[in-house]
Design a protein around this motif. Structure first.
Motif, short mmCIF file in Angstrom:
data_model
loop_
_atom_site.label_atom_id
_atom_site.label_comp_id
_atom_site.label_asym_id
_atom_site.label_seq_id
_atom_site.Cartn_x
_atom_site.Cartn_y
_atom_site.Cartn_z
N ASN A 101 88.24 -63.30 -20.32
CA ASN A 101 87.25 -62.28 -19.98
C ASN A 101 87.24 -61.95 -18.50
N ASN A 102 87.41 -62.95 -17.63
CA ASN A 102 87.44 -62.72 -16.19
C ASN A 102 88.61 -61.84 -15.76
N ASN A 103 89.61 -61.75 -16.63
CA ASN A 103 90.79 -60.94 -16.33
C ASN A 103 90.86 -59.69 -17.21
N GLY A 104 89.70 -59.30 -17.75
CA GLY A 104 89.61 -58.05 -18.50
C GLY A 104 90.20 -58.10 -19.89
N ILE A 105 90.29 -59.29 -20.47
CA ILE A 105 90.89 -59.44 -21.79
C ILE A 105 89.84 -59.93 -22.79
N GLY A 106 89.74 -59.21 -23.90
CA GLY A 106 88.88 -59.63 -25.01
C GLY A 106 89.72 -60.34 -26.05
N LEU A 107 89.07 -61.17 -26.86
CA LEU A 107 89.74 -61.96 -27.87
C LEU A 107 89.16 -61.63 -29.24
N ILE A 108 90.02 -61.31 -30.19
CA ILE A 108 89.58 -61.18 -31.57
C ILE A 108 90.58 -61.93 -32.44
N GLN A 109 90.12 -62.33 -33.62
CA GLN A 109 91.01 -62.98 -34.57
C GLN A 109 90.87 -62.24 -35.90
N ARG A 110 91.91 -61.50 -36.23
CA ARG A 110 91.92 -60.72 -37.47
C ARG A 110 92.22 -61.65 -38.65
N THR A 111 91.58 -61.35 -39.77
CA THR A 111 91.91 -62.05 -41.01
C THR A 111 92.52 -61.05 -41.98
N TYR A 112 93.40 -61.55 -42.84
CA TYR A 112 94.09 -60.70 -43.80
C TYR A 112 93.86 -61.26 -45.20
N GLU A 113 93.80 -60.35 -46.18
CA GLU A 113 93.62 -60.77 -47.56
C GLU A 113 94.74 -61.72 -47.96
N ASP A 114 94.37 -62.79 -48.66
CA ASP A 114 95.33 -63.83 -49.00
C ASP A 114 94.81 -64.56 -50.23
N MET A 115 95.59 -64.65 -51.28
CA MET A 115 95.14 -65.25 -52.54
C MET A 115 95.25 -66.78 -52.56
N THR A 116 96.02 -67.37 -51.65
CA THR A 116 96.24 -68.82 -51.70
C THR A 116 95.65 -69.57 -50.51
N GLY A 117 95.08 -68.88 -49.58
CA GLY A 117 94.52 -69.52 -48.39
C GLY A 117 94.01 -68.46 -47.45
N VAL A 118 94.30 -68.60 -46.18
CA VAL A 118 93.88 -67.62 -45.18
C VAL A 118 95.05 -67.28 -44.27
N THR A 119 95.03 -66.06 -43.77
CA THR A 119 96.01 -65.61 -42.79
C THR A 119 95.25 -65.02 -41.62
N VAL A 120 95.55 -65.50 -40.44
CA VAL A 120 94.83 -65.13 -39.22
C VAL A 120 95.84 -64.66 -38.18
N GLU A 121 95.41 -63.70 -37.36
CA GLU A 121 96.21 -63.26 -36.23
C GLU A 121 95.31 -63.17 -35.01
N THR A 122 95.69 -63.85 -33.94
CA THR A 122 94.95 -63.76 -32.68
C THR A 122 95.45 -62.54 -31.91
N VAL A 123 94.50 -61.72 -31.46
CA VAL A 123 94.82 -60.48 -30.76
C VAL A 123 94.04 -60.44 -29.45
N PHE A 124 94.73 -60.09 -28.38
CA PHE A 124 94.11 -59.92 -27.08
C PHE A 124 94.04 -58.43 -26.77
N ILE A 125 92.87 -57.96 -26.36
CA ILE A 125 92.69 -56.55 -26.04
C ILE A 125 92.30 -56.43 -24.58
N HIS A 126 93.11 -55.71 -23.80
CA HIS A 126 92.85 -55.52 -22.39
C HIS A 126 91.93 -54.33 -22.19
N GLU A 127 91.17 -54.34 -21.11
CA GLU A 127 90.25 -53.24 -20.82
C GLU A 127 90.97 -51.91 -20.64
N SER A 128 92.26 -51.94 -20.41
CA SER A 128 93.07 -50.71 -20.29
C SER A 128 93.37 -50.10 -21.66
N GLY A 129 93.10 -50.86 -22.72
CA GLY A 129 93.41 -50.39 -24.07
C GLY A 129 94.67 -51.03 -24.64
#
Length: 192
Positions: free
Chosen positions: A49-77
């Motif tokens: 956050n101090n460097n203008g980066i937000g953190l989200i973790q997307r989840t995806y539909e999954d029939m046998t467990g979970v699937t996650v993706e970590t995504v960093f979003i900069h204030e520049s877009g």
């Protein structure tokens, strides 16, 4: 020039500020300590956050467990994706999926940020109880890290890490931290 130059530069700066991923949670089945999800987030979120980066973790539909993706979003877009991680659910019920989700988020975040606990879970799980206990040499290293800290922020990071590993030595570690802060303050006063 890359279309992600801003987020790449900001991410490198953030990595320099990441705190240690502290093993503060206990796995009673293996009598070992591990870094829980909140410890992973705590280690990186302020620096991101101090460097203008937000953190989200997307989840995806999954029939046998979970699937996650970590995504960093900069204030520049600009965005930086960490890649998808699949973790099978141990049980096909809410508790099984919840456990898998927490595990996937934790490991996805650590992998995307390039952080790691002191050792991997496999090593921690196979250590004997005697080896897993903090030793006096490790405490000496914690004290030396505090005594050698170059800034007040570094003192705070080393103190936090030391107290997490050696809670019975909290007062002694705080004393060393106070002494180092006084030294740094004195050095600063002499320069003025």
């Amino acid at each position: 020039m890359s279309d992600k130059a801003k987020i790449y530069g900001a991410f490198v700066k953030a990595q320099k500020e990441f705190a240690p991923a502290l093993k503060t949670a206990t796995n009673p089945a293996f009598r070992s300590r591990y870094v829980d999800l909140s410890g992973c987030v705590e280690a990186v979120l302020d620096a991101l956050n101090n460097n203008g980066i937000g953190l989200i973790q997307r989840t995806y539909e999954d029939m046998t467990g979970v699937t996650v993706e970590t995504v960093f979003i900069h204030e520049s877009g600009e965005c930086l994706e960490g890649g998808r991680l699949h973790v099978p659910a141990s049980k096909q019920d809410p508790q099984g999926y919840g456990s898998a989700l927490t595990y996937a988020r934790r490991y996805s975040l650590m992998a995307a940020c390039g952080i790691a606990p002191e050792d991997d879970d496999g090593n921690a799980a196979t250590k004997s109880t005697r080896e897993a206990k903090p030793d006096s040499m490790g405490l000496a290293n914690a004290v030396n890290a505090i005594k050698g800290a170059a800034t007040v922020d570094d003192i705070a990071k080393h103190l936090k890490a030391g107290v997490a590993m050696y809670p019975n030595s909290k007062e002694a570690l705080q004393k060393h931290a106070s002494e180092r802060k006084a030294q740094l303050t004195q050095q600063l006063a002499e320069q003025v």
